[in-house]
Design a protein around this motif. Structure first.
Motif, mmCIF file in Angstrom:
data_model
loop_
_atom_site.group_PDB
_atom_site.id
_atom_site.type_symbol
_atom_site.label_atom_id
_atom_site.label_comp_id
_atom_site.label_asym_id
_atom_site.label_seq_id
_atom_site.Cartn_x
_atom_site.Cartn_y
_atom_site.Cartn_z
ATOM 1 N N THR A 1 0.770 -1.325 0.094
ATOM 2 C CA THR A 1 0.015 -0.004 0.026
ATOM 3 C C THR A 1 0.849 1.375 -0.233
ATOM 4 O O THR A 1 2.057 1.240 0.408
ATOM 5 N N GLY A 2 0.339 2.454 -0.473
ATOM 6 C CA GLY A 2 1.034 3.569 -0.485
ATOM 7 C C GLY A 2 0.922 4.418 -1.686
ATOM 8 O O GLY A 2 0.488 3.606 -2.816
ATOM 9 N N ALA A 3 1.276 5.563 -1.667
ATOM 10 C CA ALA A 3 1.245 6.642 -2.719
ATOM 11 C C ALA A 3 2.154 5.906 -4.051
ATOM 12 O O ALA A 3 1.826 6.217 -5.221
#
Length: 94
Positions: free
Chosen positions: A17-19
């Motif tokens: 997960t994450g940008a």
């Protein structure tokens, strides 16, 4: 292709997960994973075809290999010059 979309969702689910890991449709990463998903779907479809080839009653692509392993066609058929269709060849094999 529905199977390809399933593979794309599965590949995206494996991402952290994450940008840095975008999942929107226009992202370069999504397009890369979509290409991988298409190939996985192609391999999946080919494996289903391979299962059909494993049975002499449904084989098409590997009929000549099945006949070679079974010692067919019989020399009487070869010497008579008769041509057999795929259905007749499969029946002789079975």
């Amino acid at each position: 292709m529905a199977v390809s979309a399933d593979y794309l969702r599965q590949l995206q689910a494996l991402l952290p997960t994450g940008a840095a890991w975008p999942r929107d449709d226009n992202a370069v990463l999504t397009r890369l994973l979509a290409a991988k998903a298409d190939e996985l779907a192609r391999v999946d479809a080919r494996s289903v075809q391979l299962l059909a080839e494993a049975d002499p009653r449904t084989t098409g692509e590997m009929l000549a290999d099945w006949e070679r392993n079974a010692g067919l066609p019989d020399q009487c058929v070869v010497l008579s010059g008769q041509t057999q269709g795929a259905v007749q060849r499969r029946a002789a094999l079975v």
